[in-house]
Design a protein around this motif. Structure first.
Motif, PDB file in Angstrom:
ATOM      1  N   GLN A 460       0.833  -1.206   0.000  1.00 21.00           N
ATOM      2  CA  GLN A 460       0.000   0.000   0.000  1.00 21.00           C
ATOM      3  C   GLN A 460       0.864   1.252   0.000  1.00 21.00           C
ATOM      4  O   GLN A 460       0.556   2.242  -0.674  1.00 21.00           O
ATOM      5  CB  GLN A 460      -0.929  -0.028   1.214  1.00 21.00           C
ATOM      6  CG  GLN A 460      -1.923   1.129   1.247  1.00 21.00           C
ATOM      7  CD  GLN A 460      -2.871   1.033   2.431  1.00 21.00           C
ATOM      8  OE1 GLN A 460      -2.785   0.081   3.232  1.00 21.00           O
ATOM      9  NE2 GLN A 460      -3.767   1.996   2.563  1.00 21.00           N
ATOM     10  N   THR A 461       1.963   1.201   0.769  1.00 26.15           N
ATOM     11  CA  THR A 461       2.865   2.359   0.794  1.00 26.15           C
ATOM     12  C   THR A 461       3.481   2.602  -0.578  1.00 26.15           C
ATOM     13  O   THR A 461       3.569   3.750  -1.058  1.00 26.15           O
ATOM     14  CB  THR A 461       3.966   2.119   1.831  1.00 26.15           C
ATOM     15  OG1 THR A 461       3.369   1.934   3.118  1.00 26.15           O
ATOM     16  CG2 THR A 461       4.930   3.298   1.886  1.00 26.15           C
ATOM     17  N   ARG A 462       3.936   1.533  -1.268  1.00 21.79           N
ATOM     18  CA  ARG A 462       4.514   1.689  -2.606  1.00 21.79           C
ATOM     19  C   ARG A 462       3.489   2.244  -3.594  1.00 21.79           C
ATOM     20  O   ARG A 462       3.820   3.063  -4.456  1.00 21.79           O
ATOM     21  CB  ARG A 462       5.047   0.335  -3.094  1.00 21.79           C
ATOM     22  CG  ARG A 462       6.320  -0.103  -2.391  1.00 21.79           C
ATOM     23  CD  ARG A 462       6.977  -1.267  -3.137  1.00 21.79           C
ATOM     24  NE  ARG A 462       6.108  -2.417  -3.198  1.00 21.79           N
ATOM     25  CZ  ARG A 462       6.086  -3.395  -2.280  1.00 21.79           C
ATOM     26  NH1 ARG A 462       6.892  -3.322  -1.211  1.00 21.79           N
ATOM     27  NH2 ARG A 462       5.293  -4.437  -2.422  1.00 21.79           N
ATOM     28  N   ARG A 463       2.238   1.820  -3.464  1.00 21.35           N
ATOM     29  CA  ARG A 463       1.194   2.302  -4.365  1.00 21.35           C
ATOM     30  C   ARG A 463       0.948   3.801  -4.167  1.00 21.35           C
ATOM     31  O   ARG A 463       0.794   4.549  -5.130  1.00 21.35           O
ATOM     32  CB  ARG A 463      -0.092   1.503  -4.136  1.00 21.35           C
ATOM     33  CG  ARG A 463      -1.211   1.878  -5.108  1.00 21.35           C
ATOM     34  CD  ARG A 463      -2.375   0.894  -5.052  1.00 21.35           C
ATOM     35  NE  ARG A 463      -2.935   0.803  -3.715  1.00 21.35           N
ATOM     36  CZ  ARG A 463      -2.772  -0.216  -2.868  1.00 21.35           C
ATOM     37  NH1 ARG A 463      -2.001  -1.242  -3.238  1.00 21.35           N
ATOM     38  NH2 ARG A 463      -3.330  -0.234  -1.673  1.00 21.35           N
ATOM     39  N   ILE A 464       0.912   4.259  -2.881  1.00 22.00           N
ATOM     40  CA  ILE A 464       0.690   5.689  -2.615  1.00 22.00           C
ATOM     41  C   ILE A 464       1.864   6.518  -3.118  1.00 22.00           C
ATOM     42  O   ILE A 464       1.693   7.582  -3.735  1.00 22.00           O
ATOM     43  CB  ILE A 464       0.467   5.903  -1.104  1.00 22.00           C
ATOM     44  CG1 ILE A 464      -0.854   5.246  -0.669  1.00 22.00           C
ATOM     45  CG2 ILE A 464       0.444   7.391  -0.770  1.00 22.00           C
ATOM     46  CD1 ILE A 464      -1.090   5.309   0.828  1.00 22.00           C
ATOM     47  N   GLU A 465       3.075   6.026  -2.929  1.00 22.59           N
ATOM     48  CA  GLU A 465       4.249   6.755  -3.412  1.00 22.59           C
ATOM     49  C   GLU A 465       4.268   6.819  -4.944  1.00 22.59           C
ATOM     50  O   GLU A 465       4.655   7.829  -5.531  1.00 22.59           O
ATOM     51  CB  GLU A 465       5.520   6.074  -2.895  1.00 22.59           C
ATOM     52  CG  GLU A 465       5.745   6.228  -1.389  1.00 22.59           C
ATOM     53  CD  GLU A 465       5.862   7.680  -0.980  1.00 22.59           C
ATOM     54  OE1 GLU A 465       6.416   8.482  -1.779  1.00 22.59           O
ATOM     55  OE2 GLU A 465       5.392   8.038   0.113  1.00 22.59           O
ATOM     56  N   MET A 466       3.848   5.773  -5.608  1.00 18.80           N
ATOM     57  CA  MET A 466       3.789   5.776  -7.077  1.00 18.80           C
ATOM     58  C   MET A 466       2.755   6.790  -7.573  1.00 18.80           C
ATOM     59  O   MET A 466       2.991   7.521  -8.545  1.00 18.80           O
ATOM     60  CB  MET A 466       3.450   4.375  -7.574  1.00 18.80           C
ATOM     61  CG  MET A 466       3.397   4.252  -9.101  1.00 18.80           C
ATOM     62  SD  MET A 466       2.854   2.619  -9.645  1.00 18.80           S
ATOM     63  CE  MET A 466       1.176   2.607  -9.014  1.00 18.80           C
ATOM     64  N   GLN A 467       1.608   6.843  -6.922  1.00 20.38           N
ATOM     65  CA  GLN A 467       0.577   7.805  -7.314  1.00 20.38           C
ATOM     66  C   GLN A 467       1.078   9.238  -7.129  1.00 20.38           C
ATOM     67  O   GLN A 467       0.813  10.113  -7.958  1.00 20.38           O
ATOM     68  CB  GLN A 467      -0.689   7.565  -6.496  1.00 20.38           C
ATOM     69  CG  GLN A 467      -1.412   6.266  -6.825  1.00 20.38           C
ATOM     70  CD  GLN A 467      -2.610   6.022  -5.919  1.00 20.38           C
ATOM     71  OE1 GLN A 467      -2.842   6.767  -4.953  1.00 20.38           O
ATOM     72  NE2 GLN A 467      -3.366   4.962  -6.216  1.00 20.38           N
ATOM     73  N   ARG A 468       1.805   9.480  -5.998  1.00 21.42           N
ATOM     74  CA  ARG A 468       2.355  10.814  -5.775  1.00 21.42           C
ATOM     75  C   ARG A 468       3.368  11.172  -6.867  1.00 21.42           C
ATOM     76  O   ARG A 468       3.386  12.290  -7.375  1.00 21.42           O
ATOM     77  CB  ARG A 468       3.018  10.868  -4.396  1.00 21.42           C
ATOM     78  CG  ARG A 468       2.034  10.856  -3.234  1.00 21.42           C
ATOM     79  CD  ARG A 468       2.771  10.770  -1.914  1.00 21.42           C
ATOM     80  NE  ARG A 468       1.832  10.771  -0.790  1.00 21.42           N
ATOM     81  CZ  ARG A 468       2.188  10.548   0.482  1.00 21.42           C
ATOM     82  NH1 ARG A 468       3.466  10.285   0.770  1.00 21.42           N
ATOM     83  NH2 ARG A 468       1.275  10.576   1.445  1.00 21.42           N
ATOM     84  N   ARG A 469       4.230  10.196  -7.201  1.00 22.21           N
ATOM     85  CA  ARG A 469       5.244  10.463  -8.224  1.00 22.21           C
ATOM     86  C   ARG A 469       4.596  10.741  -9.584  1.00 22.21           C
ATOM     87  O   ARG A 469       4.967  11.689 -10.286  1.00 22.21           O
ATOM     88  CB  ARG A 469       6.184   9.271  -8.319  1.00 22.21           C
ATOM     89  CG  ARG A 469       7.359   9.528  -9.268  1.00 22.21           C
ATOM     90  CD  ARG A 469       8.335   8.371  -9.279  1.00 22.21           C
ATOM     91  NE  ARG A 469       7.780   7.192  -9.945  1.00 22.21           N
ATOM     92  CZ  ARG A 469       7.371   6.103  -9.310  1.00 22.21           C
ATOM     93  NH1 ARG A 469       7.442   6.049  -7.971  1.00 22.21           N
ATOM     94  NH2 ARG A 469       6.903   5.063  -9.963  1.00 22.21           N
ATOM     95  N   HIS A 470       3.607   9.938  -9.958  1.00 22.82           N
ATOM     96  CA  HIS A 470       2.925  10.152 -11.243  1.00 22.82           C
ATOM     97  C   HIS A 470       2.182  11.486 -11.256  1.00 22.82           C
ATOM     98  O   HIS A 470       2.214  12.211 -12.260  1.00 22.82           O
ATOM     99  CB  HIS A 470       1.957   9.005 -11.499  1.00 22.82           C
ATOM    100  CG  HIS A 470       2.629   7.714 -11.838  1.00 22.82           C
ATOM    101  ND1 HIS A 470       1.936   6.543 -12.047  1.00 22.82           N
ATOM    102  CD2 HIS A 470       3.954   7.400 -11.992  1.00 22.82           C
ATOM    103  CE1 HIS A 470       2.784   5.575 -12.317  1.00 22.82           C
ATOM    104  NE2 HIS A 470       4.024   6.071 -12.287  1.00 22.82           N
ATOM    105  N   ALA A 471       1.470  11.813 -10.187  1.00 18.81           N
ATOM    106  CA  ALA A 471       0.736  13.075 -10.128  1.00 18.81           C
ATOM    107  C   ALA A 471       1.688  14.259 -10.208  1.00 18.81           C
ATOM    108  O   ALA A 471       1.392  15.284 -10.846  1.00 18.81           O
ATOM    109  CB  ALA A 471      -0.106  13.139  -8.853  1.00 18.81           C
ATOM    110  N   THR A 472       2.862  14.134  -9.565  1.00 20.98           N
ATOM    111  CA  THR A 472       3.854  15.212  -9.619  1.00 20.98           C
ATOM    112  C   THR A 472       4.399  15.381 -11.034  1.00 20.98           C
ATOM    113  O   THR A 472       4.559  16.509 -11.528  1.00 20.98           O
ATOM    114  CB  THR A 472       4.997  14.915  -8.642  1.00 20.98           C
ATOM    115  OG1 THR A 472       4.467  14.753  -7.311  1.00 20.98           O
ATOM    116  CG2 THR A 472       6.010  16.046  -8.640  1.00 20.98           C
TER     117      THR A 472
END
Length: 766
Positions: A460-472
């Motif tokens: 779940q942590t990796r998924r949230i970090e990936m979403q943040r990176r993509h959104a950025t």
């Protein structure tokens, strides 16, 4: 007629061959096989496959004999010079008289491609290469070097001179931003034969894929070319146009893509020199004009072009509806037999079809023009109700409409940048909000690795970090686009929703969505209109009708969906536009008023030329102008036709007598047959024209004129000697009771009969 040159065991009578020729010309669908089967039934013998082959061989010989006889007759008449047939194809168009008043666009023609007369390419079975891909088999076409007589067809090598090389040279000479570039803008997407990727495709199943003819406005064939292994390419039109310009000179040409075709002709390095001094004009036909945008119609539709009269420039469509019957007998024929059948049919269509109906066509055109002229009082009443004082106002309205439509043609570059900048700002705001929402999500506590929930929490942590990176990354990419547009717009503070520029750009973007929804709706409605016309067209088979019916059902759903999209976009405008109904868009398809629905930079709602009543009055004004031009053109064509009939009759009678006096009675008989071929219609033509002359408003002359072309002049008969005159015996009469002489019984009746006969003779010779 023997079926073999040596040791023939079977013969076919000339009468049977002539019967088949005439029957096939009257019914092109009938081939050799059903006719031979009918002969077998008449003679009570079993049909054999070789009988059709024998009949075909004999029929080829018979047609060759007829062509040879015709060539000898034309040589005896002095009509064997190059392009003589083309220069004399239509009496009404080309038989000019002395003292004629010049008219604009003196010669009108129409061109188009037809893919009904395709011919299968005989090939071996498909083969497979080393990679296992199928490749077409080798050709197994029969070697046949025979050439169809006559000059209807342009040779293939002549047509190929106008192929790719000419187009590449054309594009090198193209100057962006020129005046010619704007003509017909926006019509390209509506016609498949204007798209290079569509027209350049090769049909692997066929060799000849159709014909590309040119006809005059009275339906006489001028020239034709074969479309070979391709669709409707530009080279076919170029070859036909160049040939007509070289032989005939001035030319007004109708084509379904006349707007773009005219630009291509004027830009072509070889054709531009021909069109420069020949008053060339490329126009759009009345039927196909519905699929062109309004601005194109105002420039290229015959209704708005001075000198065109009431000509619709759709002669090819009428011609194809008759010639399509040949497809049944030419689809599997050899190249020679296909071209022979087409040439034989075209000659018959000119000699019997077009010539027989010429007087009827002229009379129908004249009556139609008179009927339109009769609507002048109604137009005057409409003008009074609209407050229009003179008809010259309609010309001003037309210019205003052209100016308005030109303003809708292309968005200014600055406005395009503003709308793109606004859309980028909206996207940047949305991406920033999405990033803030993701950044606000708390990262879950990750337990020790030996805990059972460790793997789930880490994922779940990796998924949230990936979403943040993509959104950025998406936010940064959009921000870079915003910064680039700010530089191109000249700097200044970044817009916010409260700014005036933001509100203005948002309104422009809504208007763009509205116009695009309108374009999609218009395209679907026009396509539906053409499909409906195809359903009701003659010679449309049952399967094709069912296929079109299914397409119409799907098209109707698409039109309704596009209508909903349009009404949604119209409601989003400020102020909202009035929603459209199904009945309204059908009317718009025929009135070509879709362009007036577009939101311009000026409000035209109160303009008189944008109101339904004003538009109907303006269209009626131009119809009246074209009706006057049509009558002026017909007043030239009718005397030409009458003079041609008299001159042709006298010319053929003279040469018939000359040949007979020289002892060539066989050739004289052939001249008599040629004179009878068209002369049998002359009394019918005169009766029609005499009836037309009694119509109120008829202003043409039925008197014989003097032709500019002197090749039909015949020497005057030798002067008679008084000694050669024979004294006619005096009529005998019996004495009457009153001392006078009693007339013979029936004298008054004889005088009436002679008077009627003389009147009939004078009317025909006039």
């Amino acid at each position: 007629m023997p079926v073999a040159a040596l040791f023939a065991s079977v013969v076919i009578t000339v009468r049977a061959l002539e019967l088949f020729r005439v029957l096939q010309l009257c019914c092109p669908r009938m081939g050799i096989q059903p006719f031979v089967r009918a002969l077998c039934d008449i003679h009570s013998i079993a049909p054999r496959p070789y009988l059709s082959t024998q009949f075909s061989i004999t029929y080829d010989v018979y047609l060759a004999i007829l062509a040879n006889v015709d060539a000898r007759v034309q040589a005896a008449l002095g009509r064997d010079t190059p392009n003589w047939r083309l220069k004399n194809a239509c009496p009404a168009c080309m038989y000019k008289l002395e003292g004629e008043v010049p008219i604009p666009l003196p010669f009108l023609a129409t061109i188009d491609g037809n893919n009904s007369l395709k011919r299968f390419w005989r090939r071996e079975r498909e083969e497979f290469d080393a990679d296992g891909k199928s490749v077409p088999g080798a050709s197994k076409e029969r070697l046949d070097n025979r050439v169809t007589p006559g000059d209807y067809y342009l040779p293939r090598d002549e047509v190929d001179k106008w192929s790719k090389e000419g187009l590449e040279e054309l594009m090198r000479g193209f100057v962006p931003g020129s005046e010619v570039e704007d003509e017909g803008e926006g019509c390209t997407e509506r016609w498949q034969n204007m798209k290079e990727d569509m027209t350049a495709c090769v049909y692997g199943m066929y060799d000849e894929t159709g014909i590309f003819p040119a006809l005059c406005r009275h339906g006489f064939l001028l020239v034709v070319v074969d479309m070979v292994k391709s669709g409707e390419l530009a080279k076919y039109g170029f070859a036909v146009t160049a040939h007509l310009l070289r032989v005939l000179g001035e030319l007004g040409l109708g084509y379904d893509i006349g707007c773009k075709y005219g630009k291509m002709v004027r830009m072509h390095p070889a054709l531009s020199s021909l069109t420069a001094g020949n008053n060339f004009r490329s126009l759009v036909g009345a039927f196909h004009g519905h699929a062109h945008n309004r601005q194109c119609q105002l420039s290229n539709l015959a209704t708005y072009v001075s000198g065109m009269g009431l000509e619709d420039l759709e002669g090819c469509e009428k011609y194809f509806s008759q010639s399509n019957g040949l497809a049944a007998t030419t689809r599997y024929a050899t190249a020679f037999h296909r071209q022979q059948a087409i040439t034989t049919y075209m000659k018959h269509a000119d000699t019997v079809g077009a010539y027989q109906g010429l007087s009827l066509l002229l009379a129908s055109k004249y009556r139609r023009a008179l009927k339109i002229k009769g609507t002048l009082p109604l137009l005057q009443q409409t003008m009074a109700s609209l407050g229009v004082e003179t008809r010259s106002v309609f010309e001003t309205w037309l210019q205003k409409e052209k100016v308005y439509l030109a303003s809708l043609k292309k968005e200014p570059a600055h406005e395009t940048l503003q709308m793109e900048y606004y859309q980028k700002l909206v996207n940047l705001r949305d991406h920033q909000e999405r990033l803030d929402a993701i950044m606000g999500v708390e990262t879950p506590f990750i337990p020790a690795p030996q805990d059972a929930t460790y793997a789930q929490a880490a994922a779940q942590t990796r998924r949230i970090e990936m979403q943040r990176r993509h959104a950025t990354e998406i936010r940064d990419k959009t921000l870079a686009g915003v910064q680039d547009l700010e530089i191109r717009l000249g700097g200044g503070p970044r817009w916010v929703p409260e700014d005036e520029e933001w509100v203005k750009a948002a309104a422009m973007l809504r208007n763009r969505r509205y116009q695009r929804a309108l374009d999609e709706l218009e395209g679907l409605v026009v396509a539906r209109m053409f499909e409906l016309s195809k359903v009701n067209m003659s010679d449309t088979g049952y399967k094709l009708r069912k296929h079109i019916a299914k397409a119409l059902q799907a098209r109707s759903k698409g039109v309704k969906s596009a209508l909903d999209t349009y009404n949604t976009a119209a409601a989003a405008l400020s102020p909202p536009r009035t929603p459209l109904t199904w009945d309204q868009i059908v009317d718009y398809a025929f009135l070509s008023d879709f362009d007036l629905l577009r939101e311009g930079r000026e409000d035209i709602c109160d303009e008189p030329w944008a109101q339904p009543g004003g538009r109907l009055a303006m269209d009626q004004h131009f119809k009246l102008l074209r009706a006057d031009e049509e009558i002026a053109r017909l007043n030239l064509e009718i005397p030409r036709f009458i003079t041609y009939m008299a001159d042709e009759e006298a010319f053929l009678i003279h040469h018939e007598g000359r040949l007979r006096d020289n002892g060539n009675t066989v050739l004289a008989h052939q001249v008599w047959l040629q004179r009878r071929e068209r002369g049998r219609f002359h009394a019918l033509h005169m009766d029609r024209l005499v009836k037309l002359s009694k119509e109120p408003g008829f202003t043409a002359s039925l008197l014989r004129g003097v032709s500019v072309n002197k090749e039909r002049e015949v020497p005057a008969p030798p002067a008679r000697n008084e000694d050669d005159d024979v004294e006619m015996p005096a009529a005998t009469s019996a004495p009457r009771e009153d001392g006078g002489e009693e007339e013979e019984d029936g004298g008054d009746g004889d005088v009436d009969v002679v008077a009627d006969a003389l009147e009939h003779i004078l009317r025909i010779t006039a």
